[in-house]
Scaffold this active site. Sequence first.
Site, PDB file in Angstrom:
ATOM      1  N   CYS A 136       0.833  -1.206   0.000  1.00 59.64           N
ATOM      2  CA  CYS A 136       0.000   0.000   0.000  1.00 59.64           C
ATOM      3  C   CYS A 136       0.866   1.254   0.000  1.00 59.64           C
ATOM      4  O   CYS A 136       1.398   1.650   1.042  1.00 59.64           O
ATOM      5  CB  CYS A 136      -0.930   0.007   1.212  1.00 59.64           C
ATOM      6  SG  CYS A 136      -2.006   1.457   1.272  1.00 59.64           S
ATOM      7  N   CYS A 139      -0.509   4.101   2.179  1.00 57.85           N
ATOM      8  CA  CYS A 139      -0.267   3.882   3.612  1.00 57.85           C
ATOM      9  C   CYS A 139       1.190   4.172   3.983  1.00 57.85           C
ATOM     10  O   CYS A 139       1.471   4.779   5.011  1.00 57.85           O
ATOM     11  CB  CYS A 139      -0.570   2.430   3.997  1.00 57.85           C
ATOM     12  SG  CYS A 139      -2.126   1.780   3.382  1.00 57.85           S
ATOM     13  N   ASP A 140       2.128   3.693   3.166  1.00 58.45           N
ATOM     14  CA  ASP A 140       3.529   3.646   3.591  1.00 58.45           C
ATOM     15  C   ASP A 140       4.491   4.504   2.780  1.00 58.45           C
ATOM     16  O   ASP A 140       5.653   4.643   3.147  1.00 58.45           O
ATOM     17  CB  ASP A 140       4.024   2.183   3.537  1.00 58.45           C
ATOM     18  CG  ASP A 140       3.211   1.268   4.450  1.00 58.45           C
ATOM     19  OD1 ASP A 140       2.788   1.751   5.521  1.00 58.45           O
ATOM     20  OD2 ASP A 140       3.009   0.095   4.112  1.00 58.45           O
TER      21      ASP A 140
END
Length: 314
Positions: A136, A139-140
């Site tokens: 992701c 997300c990261d």
Amino acid sequence: MGKEKTKCLIIGSGPAGYTAAVYAARAGLKPILYQGDQPGGQLTITTEVENYPGYPEGITGPQMMTDFMNQAKRFGTDIRFGYVNKVDFSGPPHTVYVDNGDVIEADSIIISTGASAKWLGLESEQRLNSKGVSACAVCDGFFFRGMDVAVVGAGDTAAEEASYLAKLCKKVYMIVRRDEMRASLIMQKRVQSLENIEILWNTSTEEVLGKDEVEGARLVNNVTGEKSEIAIQGFFVAIGHKPNTDIFKDYLDLDSSGYIITEKGSTRTNVEGVFASGDAQDNIYRQAVTAAGSGCMAALDAERYLAEKELAVG
């Protein structure tokens, strides 16, 4: 063991399931929640979560899910270990069967079984998961600002992830298995227009390199067989997600990828009394905050459904 009855059963944990539990418990539905085979869901394999509102310093995924679980417990949710492996939605009431032998008859059911990222199946990929390997970028990606990274995949998701990372990272390698991409033309043009994205055609990943964190990747050209290495700090796998919905396919309408179809603006499925939330029905956003929001919606929909049912009987 044996058969039990409940007003509200929640299948699966994670942001959607636990949020649904908080709302359902506070509404007096006394929900039972089965956590599934990965209690806490995908966030339990995520290290730092910095994009969920209310955590200004960030929080680890596992700790966040523990907080969610404890909040659901506080209001009286009966949280249980167990994996639902069979359902009978020919009711209502509907019946579910748990791997430990429990059989639950429920007036309403909230599905929050989530989705699982598809992986390449490399030992090094799993070993370095959350140590530079991610599924992701939204997300990261933040953790890789100014670094060199690679994205594996050739569809719209991969193109979107590569474009997103290109804004943050110094260099983005896009590893594409064939000599063409599956992504829509507009996404292909976007990727190809960004100077810091390099597309490696006809290329597969043989191994993610690094002992304790990602340091590179060993690649192989699918046409010539020639091997090469790239130096990277982040390795993003974007070859799709598989919703955990197989056990529902005999009863619920699913799209071509297996996501549960819900009524627009609602969490209602095609089966009366069954509601779906989180990544099991969301193939677009797939974020913790949107999953939590849909868990809230599912609990409110279930509460209204039960209230209307009681009024009709009364």
